[in-house]
Motif scaffolding. Structure first.
Motif, PDB file in Angstrom:
ATOM      1  N   TRP A 151       0.636  -0.790   0.201  1.00  0.00           N
ATOM      2  CA  TRP A 151      -0.243   0.013   0.021  1.00  0.00           C
ATOM      3  C   TRP A 151       1.019   1.175   0.358  1.00  0.00           C
ATOM      4  CZ3 TRP A 151      -4.314   0.567  -1.590  1.00  0.00           C
ATOM      5  CH2 TRP A 151      -5.316  -0.303  -1.434  1.00  0.00           C
ATOM      6  N   ARG A 152       1.829   1.522   0.891  1.00  0.00           N
ATOM      7  CA  ARG A 152       2.837   2.462   0.653  1.00  0.00           C
ATOM      8  C   ARG A 152       3.773   2.258  -1.188  1.00  0.00           C
ATOM      9  NH1 ARG A 152       5.209  -0.592   4.718  1.00  0.00           N
ATOM     10  NH2 ARG A 152       4.884   0.474   6.598  1.00  0.00           N
ATOM     11  N   GLU A 153       3.824   1.620  -1.519  1.00  0.00           N
ATOM     12  CA  GLU A 153       4.527   1.941  -3.109  1.00  0.00           C
ATOM     13  C   GLU A 153       2.938   2.341  -3.746  1.00  0.00           C
ATOM     14  OE1 GLU A 153       5.338  -2.633  -3.913  1.00  0.00           O
ATOM     15  OE2 GLU A 153       7.062  -2.469  -2.789  1.00  0.00           O
ATOM     16  N   ALA A 154       1.461   1.799  -3.350  1.00  0.00           N
ATOM     17  CA  ALA A 154       0.447   2.358  -4.357  1.00  0.00           C
ATOM     18  C   ALA A 154       0.197   3.763  -4.647  1.00  0.00           C
ATOM     19  CB  ALA A 154      -0.812   1.270  -3.961  1.00  0.00           C
ATOM     20  N   TYR A 155       0.831   4.358  -2.998  1.00  0.00           N
ATOM     21  CA  TYR A 155       0.368   5.838  -2.741  1.00  0.00           C
ATOM     22  C   TYR A 155       1.502   6.584  -3.490  1.00  0.00           C
ATOM     23  CZ  TYR A 155      -2.987   5.409   1.402  1.00  0.00           C
ATOM     24  OH  TYR A 155      -4.303   5.840   2.132  1.00  0.00           O
ATOM     25  N   ARG A 156       2.556   5.965  -3.153  1.00  0.00           N
ATOM     26  CA  ARG A 156       4.211   6.782  -4.032  1.00  0.00           C
ATOM     27  C   ARG A 156       3.847   6.652  -5.650  1.00  0.00           C
ATOM     28  NH1 ARG A 156       6.589   2.874  -0.662  1.00  0.00           N
ATOM     29  NH2 ARG A 156       7.837   3.980   1.199  1.00  0.00           N
ATOM     30  N   ALA A 157       3.186   5.815  -5.961  1.00  0.00           N
ATOM     31  CA  ALA A 157       2.833   6.005  -7.067  1.00  0.00           C
ATOM     32  C   ALA A 157       1.642   6.847  -8.134  1.00  0.00           C
ATOM     33  CB  ALA A 157       1.647   4.586  -7.466  1.00  0.00           C
ATOM     34  N   PHE A 158       0.978   7.527  -6.892  1.00  0.00           N
ATOM     35  CA  PHE A 158      -0.074   8.829  -7.695  1.00  0.00           C
ATOM     36  C   PHE A 158       0.603   9.508  -7.359  1.00  0.00           C
ATOM     37  CE2 PHE A 158      -2.707   6.699  -4.075  1.00  0.00           C
ATOM     38  CZ  PHE A 158      -2.994   7.990  -3.351  1.00  0.00           C
ATOM     39  N   GLY A 159       1.577   9.570  -6.674  1.00  0.00           N
ATOM     40  CA  GLY A 159       2.407  10.615  -5.719  1.00  0.00           C
ATOM     41  C   GLY A 159       2.749  11.273  -4.384  1.00  0.00           C
ATOM     42  N   ALA A 160       1.508  10.485  -3.711  1.00  0.00           N
ATOM     43  CA  ALA A 160       1.306  10.622  -2.437  1.00  0.00           C
ATOM     44  C   ALA A 160       2.498  10.081  -1.544  1.00  0.00           C
ATOM     45  CB  ALA A 160       0.089   9.888  -1.202  1.00  0.00           C
ATOM     46  N   LYS A 161       2.862  10.628  -0.472  1.00  0.00           N
ATOM     47  CA  LYS A 161       4.075  10.724   0.821  1.00  0.00           C
ATOM     48  C   LYS A 161       3.508   9.279   2.215  1.00  0.00           C
ATOM     49  CE  LYS A 161       6.955  14.220  -0.436  1.00  0.00           C
ATOM     50  NZ  LYS A 161       7.348  15.523   0.208  1.00  0.00           N
ATOM     51  N   PRO A 162       3.810   8.184   2.008  1.00  0.00           N
ATOM     52  CA  PRO A 162       2.900   7.294   2.587  1.00  0.00           C
ATOM     53  C   PRO A 162       3.986   7.201   4.353  1.00  0.00           C
ATOM     54  CG  PRO A 162       4.598   6.192   1.069  1.00  0.00           C
ATOM     55  CD  PRO A 162       4.386   7.083   0.820  1.00  0.00           C
ATOM     56  N   GLN A 163       5.070   8.011   4.706  1.00  0.00           N
ATOM     57  CA  GLN A 163       5.300   9.083   5.501  1.00  0.00           C
ATOM     58  C   GLN A 163       4.727   9.657   5.801  1.00  0.00           C
ATOM     59  OE1 GLN A 163       7.029   8.325   2.381  1.00  0.00           O
ATOM     60  NE2 GLN A 163       7.959   6.803   3.142  1.00  0.00           N
ATOM     61  N   ARG A 164       3.722  10.551   5.551  1.00  0.00           N
ATOM     62  CA  ARG A 164       2.881  11.520   6.454  1.00  0.00           C
ATOM     63  C   ARG A 164       1.216  11.641   6.055  1.00  0.00           C
ATOM     64  NH1 ARG A 164       3.962  17.160   2.584  1.00  0.00           N
ATOM     65  NH2 ARG A 164       2.439  17.398   4.710  1.00  0.00           N
ATOM     66  N   THR A 165       1.100  10.773   4.888  1.00  0.00           N
ATOM     67  CA  THR A 165      -0.830  10.143   4.892  1.00  0.00           C
ATOM     68  C   THR A 165      -0.609   8.978   5.074  1.00  0.00           C
ATOM     69  OG1 THR A 165      -0.780  10.653   3.061  1.00  0.00           O
ATOM     70  CG2 THR A 165      -1.769  12.618   4.525  1.00  0.00           C
ATOM     71  N   ARG A 166      -0.337   8.431   6.005  1.00  0.00           N
ATOM     72  CA  ARG A 166      -0.725   6.861   6.213  1.00  0.00           C
ATOM     73  C   ARG A 166      -1.508   5.864   5.100  1.00  0.00           C
ATOM     74  NH1 ARG A 166       4.065   5.327   8.572  1.00  0.00           N
ATOM     75  NH2 ARG A 166       5.332   7.071  10.003  1.00  0.00           N
ATOM     76  N   PRO A 167      -1.974   5.085   4.705  1.00  0.00           N
ATOM     77  CA  PRO A 167      -2.882   4.181   4.509  1.00  0.00           C
ATOM     78  C   PRO A 167      -3.463   3.458   5.494  1.00  0.00           C
ATOM     79  CG  PRO A 167      -0.527   3.272   3.247  1.00  0.00           C
ATOM     80  CD  PRO A 167      -0.546   4.703   4.306  1.00  0.00           C
TER      81      PRO A 167
END
Length: 224
Positions: free
Chosen positions: A59-75
């Motif tokens: 899910w972190r990888e999926a967030y990065r794929a559309f430009g989100a930063k999963p450390q800031r806005t976590r799944p």
């Protein structure tokens, strides 16, 4: 209701392995957290997958794929497994949070009484309204262009795939009909996704013995 749920091709092109188990539950009798749901939460906390689990990293990888930063806005599941003990919300939310951390998958719960039209997962245009709160006061925000969002005819119901739910459709103690979205990426198998859905259905039937449950998989294994 669940027959009309759609995942936009722009999302499946981003993650072809994405599948969602949609579960419509009708005739719920929700209520405040009690000893039974506290036991669900405590047991799930003991059995929760670690934050480093490959299912959460997907899910972190999926967030990065559309430009989100999963450390800031976590799944959502990533945020939950880091938040122990699990929060006590109400019987229904406690049930799906317990299943979420035990199986390592995001689960969203929506009050169908406040839904307008079918749910669909899309890439945002950026002008869709998202009803939230700011310092405890009602506020309207908007997703970023290209952000993956769940929405209905009124606006965004959940931002950044499964990061934050809108105020309008959240499940409360008054909710009687609900939609649950159990979201899967590889390496989680479709069998594991189905098992998580069956566990959630069992907990919801314990809360509401007369509830009617219908399910549908949208994605690679669902043929759509």
């Amino acid at each position: 209701m669940i027959d009309d749920i759609r995942v936009d091709p722009s999302v499946t092109s981003l993650r072809p392995d994405f599948a969602v188990l949609a579960m419509g539950v009708y005739g719920l009798r929700n209520g405040p957290t009690d000893d039974r749901s506290r036991a669900w939460l405590a047991e799930a906390a003991r059995d929760a997958v670690p934050a480093a689990d490959p299912r959460i990293e997907a899910w972190r990888e999926a967030y990065r794929a559309f430009g989100a930063k999963p450390q800031r806005t976590r799944p959502s599941v990533d945020a939950l497994v880091r938040r122990m003990p699990l929060p006590e919300i109400n019987l229904v939310v406690d049930a799906y949070n317990a299943v979420s951390v035990r199986h390592g998958l995001p689960i969203g719960g929506e009050d169908l009484g406040h839904y307008e039209g079918p749910a669909r997962l899309v890439r945002a245009t950026g002008d869709e309204p998202f009803e939230t709160t700011d310092r405890g006061e009602p506020s309207v925000d908007h997703p970023e262009i290209g952000e993956v969002v769940w929405r209905d005819d009124h606006g965004v119901t959940c931002r950044r795939w499964n990061w934050r739910q809108c105020v309008r459709t959240r499940i409360t103690e008054e909710t009687t009909d609900a939609l649950f979205l159990l979201e899967r990426l590889e390496p989680m198998t479709i069998g594991e996704l189905t098992a998580a859905g069956e566990e959630l259905a069992g907990l919801l039937r314990a809360v509401s013995p007369g509830a009617r449950v219908e399910t549908r998989i949208i994605g690679p294994a669902g043929g759509e």
